[in-house]
Write an enzyme that holds these catalytic residues in place. Structure first.
Site, PDB file in Angstrom:
ATOM      1  N   MET A   1      46.256  38.092  40.411  1.00  0.00           N
ATOM      2  CA  MET A   1      46.693  36.698  40.101  1.00  0.00           C
ATOM      3  C   MET A   1      44.720  36.994  38.621  1.00  0.00           C
ATOM      4  O   MET A   1      44.067  35.918  38.231  1.00  0.00           O
ATOM      5  CB  MET A   1      46.183  35.331  40.970  1.00  0.00           C
ATOM      6  CG  MET A   1      47.440  35.043  41.172  1.00  0.00           C
ATOM      7  SD  MET A   1      47.407  35.029  42.678  1.00  0.00           S
ATOM      8  CE  MET A   1      47.130  35.451  44.018  1.00  0.00           C
TER       9      MET A   1
ATOM     10  N   HIS B   1      48.536  41.078  52.812  1.00  0.00           N
ATOM     11  CA  HIS B   1      48.860  40.784  51.178  1.00  0.00           C
ATOM     12  C   HIS B   1      47.350  40.094  51.246  1.00  0.00           C
ATOM     13  O   HIS B   1      46.718  39.341  51.409  1.00  0.00           O
ATOM     14  CB  HIS B   1      49.981  39.450  51.430  1.00  0.00           C
ATOM     15  CG  HIS B   1      49.847  39.120  50.184  1.00  0.00           C
ATOM     16  ND1 HIS B   1      51.273  39.696  48.915  1.00  0.00           N
ATOM     17  CD2 HIS B   1      49.512  37.880  49.377  1.00  0.00           C
ATOM     18  CE1 HIS B   1      51.012  38.927  47.647  1.00  0.00           C
ATOM     19  NE2 HIS B   1      50.022  37.861  47.810  1.00  0.00           N
TER      20      HIS B   1
ATOM     21  N   MET C   1      56.776  33.981  42.851  1.00  0.00           N
ATOM     22  CA  MET C   1      56.048  33.014  43.630  1.00  0.00           C
ATOM     23  C   MET C   1      56.852  31.183  44.171  1.00  0.00           C
ATOM     24  O   MET C   1      56.867  31.262  42.688  1.00  0.00           O
ATOM     25  CB  MET C   1      54.716  32.186  42.253  1.00  0.00           C
ATOM     26  CG  MET C   1      54.251  33.179  41.984  1.00  0.00           C
ATOM     27  SD  MET C   1      53.234  34.262  43.370  1.00  0.00           S
ATOM     28  CE  MET C   1      52.392  32.770  43.516  1.00  0.00           C
TER      29      MET C   1
ATOM     30  N   SER D   1      48.621  36.801  54.429  1.00  0.00           N
ATOM     31  CA  SER D   1      48.093  36.696  52.884  1.00  0.00           C
ATOM     32  C   SER D   1      46.794  36.514  53.835  1.00  0.00           C
ATOM     33  O   SER D   1      46.402  35.694  54.274  1.00  0.00           O
ATOM     34  CB  SER D   1      48.165  35.699  52.270  1.00  0.00           C
ATOM     35  OG  SER D   1      47.068  35.777  51.601  1.00  0.00           O
TER      36      SER D   1
ATOM     37  N   HIS E   1      48.222  41.688  45.465  1.00  0.00           N
ATOM     38  CA  HIS E   1      48.441  40.786  44.111  1.00  0.00           C
ATOM     39  C   HIS E   1      47.563  40.437  42.802  1.00  0.00           C
ATOM     40  O   HIS E   1      46.740  39.457  43.930  1.00  0.00           O
ATOM     41  CB  HIS E   1      48.896  39.500  45.236  1.00  0.00           C
ATOM     42  CG  HIS E   1      49.752  38.104  44.161  1.00  0.00           C
ATOM     43  ND1 HIS E   1      49.998  37.224  45.261  1.00  0.00           N
ATOM     44  CD2 HIS E   1      49.740  38.212  42.999  1.00  0.00           C
ATOM     45  CE1 HIS E   1      50.583  36.346  44.066  1.00  0.00           C
ATOM     46  NE2 HIS E   1      50.698  36.924  42.230  1.00  0.00           N
TER      47      HIS E   1
ATOM     48  N   ASP F   1      44.976  38.794  47.862  1.00  0.00           N
ATOM     49  CA  ASP F   1      45.163  38.078  47.046  1.00  0.00           C
ATOM     50  C   ASP F   1      43.965  38.151  45.804  1.00  0.00           C
ATOM     51  O   ASP F   1      42.578  37.636  46.478  1.00  0.00           O
ATOM     52  CB  ASP F   1      45.741  36.019  47.271  1.00  0.00           C
ATOM     53  CG  ASP F   1      47.062  36.491  47.507  1.00  0.00           C
ATOM     54  OD1 ASP F   1      47.935  36.718  46.987  1.00  0.00           O
ATOM     55  OD2 ASP F   1      47.346  36.005  48.979  1.00  0.00           O
TER      56      ASP F   1
ATOM     57  N   MET G   1      42.096  36.820  42.808  1.00  0.00           N
ATOM     58  CA  MET G   1      41.820  35.911  42.250  1.00  0.00           C
ATOM     59  C   MET G   1      40.790  35.901  40.625  1.00  0.00           C
ATOM     60  O   MET G   1      39.419  36.028  41.554  1.00  0.00           O
ATOM     61  CB  MET G   1      41.915  34.386  41.993  1.00  0.00           C
ATOM     62  CG  MET G   1      43.077  34.373  43.274  1.00  0.00           C
ATOM     63  SD  MET G   1      43.061  32.883  43.904  1.00  0.00           S
ATOM     64  CE  MET G   1      44.920  32.696  45.305  1.00  0.00           C
TER      65      MET G   1
ATOM     66  N   ASP H   1      56.465  34.374  47.859  1.00  0.00           N
ATOM     67  CA  ASP H   1      54.694  34.091  48.070  1.00  0.00           C
ATOM     68  C   ASP H   1      54.488  32.868  47.791  1.00  0.00           C
ATOM     69  O   ASP H   1      54.616  31.794  46.494  1.00  0.00           O
ATOM     70  CB  ASP H   1      54.054  34.884  46.966  1.00  0.00           C
ATOM     71  CG  ASP H   1      52.485  34.940  47.241  1.00  0.00           C
ATOM     72  OD1 ASP H   1      52.262  34.019  48.301  1.00  0.00           O
ATOM     73  OD2 ASP H   1      51.331  35.342  46.252  1.00  0.00           O
TER      74      ASP H   1
HETATM   75  C1  DX5 Z   1      48.852  31.950  46.522  1.00  0.00           C
HETATM   76  C2  DX5 Z   1      49.130  33.417  47.277  1.00  0.00           C
HETATM   77  C3  DX5 Z   1      49.497  33.748  48.280  1.00  0.00           C
HETATM   78  C4  DX5 Z   1      48.609  32.426  49.342  1.00  0.00           C
HETATM   79  C5  DX5 Z   1      49.791  32.136  49.934  1.00  0.00           C
HETATM   80  O1  DX5 Z   1      48.142  31.877  44.505  1.00  0.00           O
HETATM   81  O2  DX5 Z   1      48.892  34.111  46.053  1.00  0.00           O
HETATM   82  O3  DX5 Z   1      49.774  34.472  48.287  1.00  0.00           O
HETATM   83  O4  DX5 Z   1      48.083  32.933  49.870  1.00  0.00           O
HETATM   84  O5  DX5 Z   1      49.696  31.008  51.235  1.00  0.00           O
HETATM   85  P1  DX5 Z   1      50.272  30.140  51.594  1.00  0.00           P
HETATM   86  O6  DX5 Z   1      51.606  31.111  52.282  1.00  0.00           O
HETATM   87  O7  DX5 Z   1      49.350  29.247  52.329  1.00  0.00           O
HETATM   88  O8  DX5 Z   1      51.388  29.250  51.101  1.00  0.00           O
HETATM   89 ZN    ZN Z   2      49.423  36.505  46.861  1.00  0.00          ZN
END
Ligand code: DX5
Ligand code: ZN
Length: 231
Positions: free
Chosen positions: A72, A37, A141, A12, A70, A39, A41, A176
């Site tokens: 969010m 990956h 998750m 990620s 991904h 993320d 947000m 994840d």
């Molecule tokens: C959390 C993200 C993850 C995050 C994982 O909301 O969706 O992808 O980056 O990070 P680690 O591996 O540090 O938990």
């Molecule tokens: Zn993620």
């Protein structure tokens, strides 16, 4: 993208240097990442903000493997075309992001991407049971989404339930949150094939010291493949 259930490590870039995404992506791929990956947000669905379609589009030319986006965010549907245009290979929406996940998954596929659906820790496996024929990936998750570096939550019972529910269908199970060499074998033993890892991949490395990324990726993969040893 062809389908297989071999173990894939998807770093990620939430844990990358935000001033240097292109070089970070090239470094993790050169060091053995299977997917990248990304993320997204929105400061609304989750209490943190990252980046949107223009940034994801800028990442695209650096990603030679699979760009796994991904979301969010809520709502999702108004942004699906923008992420297709940005070049996402897989676009994952949360089942909790709105009342019409079925429609969302149809729209993601119609826009030419693989469709993923993510489950927060409190959401049961059954929430996706009637969506599986529209789904290419289920993301479980193992932290509350929003931040990297959180403690792993044990969702192995949910992963096993999903694995049984999926049967022979070509659907990935992605994990994840909090994946590291200690937690990885538990989730692969339960049936996961895609392991997202942020802090466990990027720790100790940099674009000037990418070998640490490679070492971290190899350690997670070796541990994940040692399935029988922890069962
Ligand atoms: C959390 C993200 C993850 C995050 C994982 O909301 O969706 O992808 O980056 O990070 P680690 O591996 O540090 O938990
Ligand atoms: Zn993620």
């Amino acid at each position: 993208m062809s389908f297989d259930r071999s173990i894939k490590i998807a770093p990620s870039i939430l844990s990358a240097d935000f001033a240097n995404f292109g070089a970070e992506i090239r470094a993790i791929e050169a060091q053995g990442a299977d997917w990248v990956h990304v993320d997204v947000m929105d400061g609304h669905f989750v209490p943190n903000l990252t980046f949107g379609p223009p940034a994801v589009k800028a990442f695209r030319p650096h990603v030679k493997t699979v760009m796994d986006v991904h979301l969010m965010i809520a709502p999702v549907d108004p942004y699906i075309d923008a992420y297709a245009e940005a070049g996402a290979d897989i676009l994952t929406a949360h089942v909790e992001a709105g009342p019409h996940t079925h429609r969302t998954l149809q729209a993601i596929r119609a826009a030419g991407m693989k469709a993923g659906v993510a489950l927060n820790p409190g959401t049961p496996a059954e929430a996706v049971e009637h969506l599986l024929d529209l789904t290419d990936l289920v993301c479980v998750m193992t932290v509350n989404p929003g931040f990297g570096g959180q403690k792993f939550l044990d969702m192995t019972a949910k992963i096993r339930a999903l694995r049984a529910m999926i049967g022979d269908r070509p659907i990935h199970i992605e994990i994840d949150g909090g994946v590291d060499p200690v937690t990885a074998p538990f989730v692969t033993a339960a049936g996961a094939d895609v392991l997202v890892a942020g802090s466990a991949v990027f720790r100790g490395g940099s674009v000037d010291n990418p070998a640490a990324y490679g070492e971290n990726i190899r350690t997670i993969r070796d541990s994940a493949q040692s399935i029988g040893k922890v069962a």
